[in-house]
Design a protein around this motif. Structure first.
Motif, PDB file in Angstrom:
ATOM      1  N   UNK A 132      51.771  41.185  30.694  1.00 64.58           N
ATOM      2  CA  UNK A 132      50.731  41.936  29.980  1.00 64.58           C
ATOM      3  C   UNK A 132      50.830  43.421  30.290  1.00 64.58           C
ATOM      4  N   UNK A 133      51.090  43.733  31.538  1.00 66.58           N
ATOM      5  CA  UNK A 133      51.130  45.126  31.951  1.00 66.58           C
ATOM      6  C   UNK A 133      52.446  45.806  31.586  1.00 66.58           C
ATOM      7  N   UNK A 134      53.435  45.032  31.176  1.00 68.91           N
ATOM      8  CA  UNK A 134      54.692  45.626  30.710  1.00 68.91           C
ATOM      9  C   UNK A 134      54.677  45.917  29.215  1.00 68.91           C
ATOM     10  N   UNK A 135      53.687  45.415  28.507  1.00 69.06           N
ATOM     11  CA  UNK A 135      53.600  45.656  27.064  1.00 69.06           C
ATOM     12  C   UNK A 135      53.559  47.150  26.729  1.00 69.06           C
ATOM     13  N   UNK A 136      52.675  47.945  27.380  1.00 69.79           N
ATOM     14  CA  UNK A 136      52.641  49.372  27.028  1.00 69.79           C
ATOM     15  C   UNK A 136      53.933  50.105  27.335  1.00 69.79           C
ATOM     16  N   UNK A 137      54.684  49.647  28.327  1.00 74.08           N
ATOM     17  CA  UNK A 137      55.951  50.295  28.641  1.00 74.08           C
ATOM     18  C   UNK A 137      56.953  50.084  27.506  1.00 74.08           C
ATOM     19  N   UNK A 138      57.021  48.852  27.002  1.00 76.78           N
ATOM     20  CA  UNK A 138      57.899  48.598  25.868  1.00 76.78           C
ATOM     21  C   UNK A 138      57.471  49.372  24.637  1.00 76.78           C
ATOM     22  N   UNK A 139      56.174  49.393  24.367  1.00 77.46           N
ATOM     23  CA  UNK A 139      55.659  50.159  23.228  1.00 77.46           C
ATOM     24  C   UNK A 139      56.007  51.637  23.353  1.00 77.46           C
ATOM     25  N   UNK A 140      55.832  52.192  24.550  1.00 74.95           N
ATOM     26  CA  UNK A 140      56.100  53.616  24.760  1.00 74.95           C
ATOM     27  C   UNK A 140      57.538  53.960  24.427  1.00 74.95           C
ATOM     28  N   UNK A 141      58.463  53.145  24.904  1.00 77.77           N
ATOM     29  CA  UNK A 141      59.888  53.396  24.634  1.00 77.77           C
ATOM     30  C   UNK A 141      60.175  53.301  23.141  1.00 77.77           C
ATOM     31  N   UNK A 142      59.678  52.252  22.500  1.00 80.59           N
ATOM     32  CA  UNK A 142      59.940  52.069  21.073  1.00 80.59           C
ATOM     33  C   UNK A 142      59.338  53.153  20.213  1.00 80.59           C
ATOM     34  N   UNK A 143      58.096  53.529  20.497  1.00 86.24           N
ATOM     35  CA  UNK A 143      57.429  54.568  19.708  1.00 86.24           C
ATOM     36  C   UNK A 143      58.150  55.898  19.852  1.00 86.24           C
ATOM     37  N   UNK A 144      58.595  56.215  21.059  1.00 85.24           N
ATOM     38  CA  UNK A 144      59.272  57.497  21.260  1.00 85.24           C
ATOM     39  C   UNK A 144      60.631  57.530  20.567  1.00 85.24           C
ATOM     40  N   UNK A 145      61.365  56.429  20.579  1.00 90.84           N
ATOM     41  CA  UNK A 145      62.629  56.382  19.837  1.00 90.84           C
ATOM     42  C   UNK A 145      62.368  56.515  18.340  1.00 90.84           C
ATOM     43  N   UNK A 146      61.325  55.829  17.873  1.00 92.21           N
ATOM     44  CA  UNK A 146      60.984  55.942  16.458  1.00 92.21           C
ATOM     45  C   UNK A 146      60.576  57.341  16.080  1.00 92.21           C
ATOM     46  N   UNK A 147      59.815  58.012  16.941  1.00 89.20           N
ATOM     47  CA  UNK A 147      59.381  59.383  16.675  1.00 89.20           C
ATOM     48  C   UNK A 147      60.566  60.335  16.632  1.00 89.20           C
ATOM     49  N   UNK A 148      61.494  60.169  17.576  1.00 86.91           N
ATOM     50  CA  UNK A 148      62.669  61.042  17.610  1.00 86.91           C
ATOM     51  C   UNK A 148      63.533  60.838  16.375  1.00 86.91           C
ATOM     52  N   UNK A 149      63.710  59.591  15.964  1.00 84.60           N
ATOM     53  CA  UNK A 149      64.534  59.305  14.788  1.00 84.60           C
ATOM     54  C   UNK A 149      63.886  59.807  13.506  1.00 84.60           C
ATOM     55  N   UNK A 150      62.556  59.905  13.512  1.00 82.99           N
ATOM     56  CA  UNK A 150      61.855  60.367  12.315  1.00 82.99           C
ATOM     57  C   UNK A 150      61.978  61.864  12.109  1.00 82.99           C
ATOM     58  N   UNK A 151      62.497  62.544  13.121  1.00 85.37           N
ATOM     59  CA  UNK A 151      62.670  63.986  12.998  1.00 85.37           C
ATOM     60  C   UNK A 151      61.519  64.801  13.538  1.00 85.37           C
ATOM     61  N   UNK A 152      60.567  64.156  14.207  1.00 85.47           N
ATOM     62  CA  UNK A 152      59.454  64.900  14.789  1.00 85.47           C
ATOM     63  C   UNK A 152      59.987  65.855  15.846  1.00 85.47           C
ATOM     64  N   UNK A 153      59.754  67.157  15.704  1.00 89.90           N
ATOM     65  CA  UNK A 153      60.322  68.132  16.644  1.00 89.90           C
ATOM     66  C   UNK A 153      59.787  67.986  18.060  1.00 89.90           C
ATOM     67  N   UNK A 154      58.624  67.373  18.206  1.00 91.30           N
ATOM     68  CA  UNK A 154      58.030  67.222  19.524  1.00 91.30           C
ATOM     69  C   UNK A 154      58.645  66.060  20.310  1.00 91.30           C
ATOM     70  N   UNK A 155      59.440  65.237  19.643  1.00 94.59           N
ATOM     71  CA  UNK A 155      60.085  64.097  20.295  1.00 94.59           C
ATOM     72  C   UNK A 155      61.592  64.229  20.168  1.00 94.59           C
ATOM     73  N   UNK A 156      62.314  63.679  21.115  1.00 93.60           N
ATOM     74  CA  UNK A 156      63.775  63.766  21.099  1.00 93.60           C
ATOM     75  C   UNK A 156      64.369  62.477  21.644  1.00 93.60           C
TER      76      UNK A 156
END
Length: 272
Positions: A132-156
């Motif tokens: 249960x406590x590892x769920x947010x860690x997986x979400x964090x990694x996935x969301x940040x990769x998705x944000x970087x791929x989307x071209x958001x300048x604040x994420x890489x």
């Protein structure tokens, strides 16, 4: 080496990159759990220091990798600019709070259980708790990769890679924290290892879900980043930090916390 890895992951579909990163964090958990084959136990002071380090890494990652980009990419000024991050942060904390109340699980100290009463074995309840406590860690990694791929300048991509590395680093003691107590309870080394590594299986799953969701719902990106941050912070305050304060010598986990926070902050700011 890091530059080559970032360049390679940048050529991949964000969902695939998130999957690989999630498998990495899962693998580090399994590496920590494999310590049960080599050692009979872990010094309590050392374990508390490592858990403190874990808390420092997670809190630093929550701000530098998630909350700060969420605020930066929000439109508007003053209250309007910060509200998406504030709302997402609160929802993330409430999400883990809700899971804690709805799912039966056992805390790391094996003394305190939460959620509905259950006939499940204590080993299963502990594994559920860590999962249960590892769920947010997986979400964090996935969301940040998705944000970087989307071209958001604040994420890489480099920032996403560093976040995955930081989470992997703090997953090592988590693997130990599950497998070693199970071994002391009388489980075989193999079963103790299995439960230890199984606790992180949710990370690649939710990393994929996070990256997939961002690709379809770009307007919610600031909320999603802050959601992951709120969920991670809830875990640290509710589970990790209290566990380090059960014994004497509480200064050791505090120093570990400071070290973990500084390392993650430096890596994220200097290389992210």
């Amino acid at each position: 080496m890091l530059e080559e890895l970032v360049a390679y992951l940048g050529t991949l579909d964000p969902v695939v990159a998130a999957l690989l990163a999630g498998l990495f964090t899962w693998g580090v958990t399994a590496l920590g759990a494999s310590g049960v084959f080599l050692f009979k136990g872990v010094n309590k002071k050392l374990m508390n220091g490592m858990l403190g380090f874990t808390g420092g890494v997670m809190i630093a990652a929550s701000f530098w990798s998630l909350l700060s980009p969420a605020i930066e990419m929000s439109s508007g000024e003053k209250f309007e600019k910060v509200m998406p991050a504030a709302i997402g942060f609160i929802l993330g904390a409430l999400f883990i709070f809700g899971l804690d109340k709805l799912m039966p699980h056992l805390h790391l100290n094996f003394l305190k259980s939460e959620g509905p009463k259950s006939s499940l074995h204590r080993t299963t309840l502990l594994t559920i708790a860590i999962a249960l406590h590892n769920i947010p860690e997986g979400l964090a990694v996935g969301v940040l990769f998705g944000a970087a791929a989307s071209g958001a300048p604040e994420a890489s991509i480099s920032g996403a890679v560093l976040l995955a590395m930081g989470i992997g680093l703090q997953n090592f003691p988590e693997g130990i924290a599950v497998s070693m107590p199970l071994r002391r309870m009388g489980l075989s080394k193999w079963k103790s290892f299995q439960y230890g590594q199984l606790s992180a299986i949710v990370e690649p799953i939710f990393a994929v879900l996070g990256a997939f969701a961002v690709g379809f719902f770009m307007p919610v990106l600031p909320y999603a980043l802050a959601f992951a941050a709120g969920a991670m912070l809830f875990v640290v305050i509710e589970e990790v930090i209290p566990e380090t304060q059960q014994e004497e010598h509480s200064d050791i986990p505090i120093l570990g916390f400071v070290l973990g926070f500084v390392i993650m902050m430096v890596l994220d700011v200097a290389l992210g």
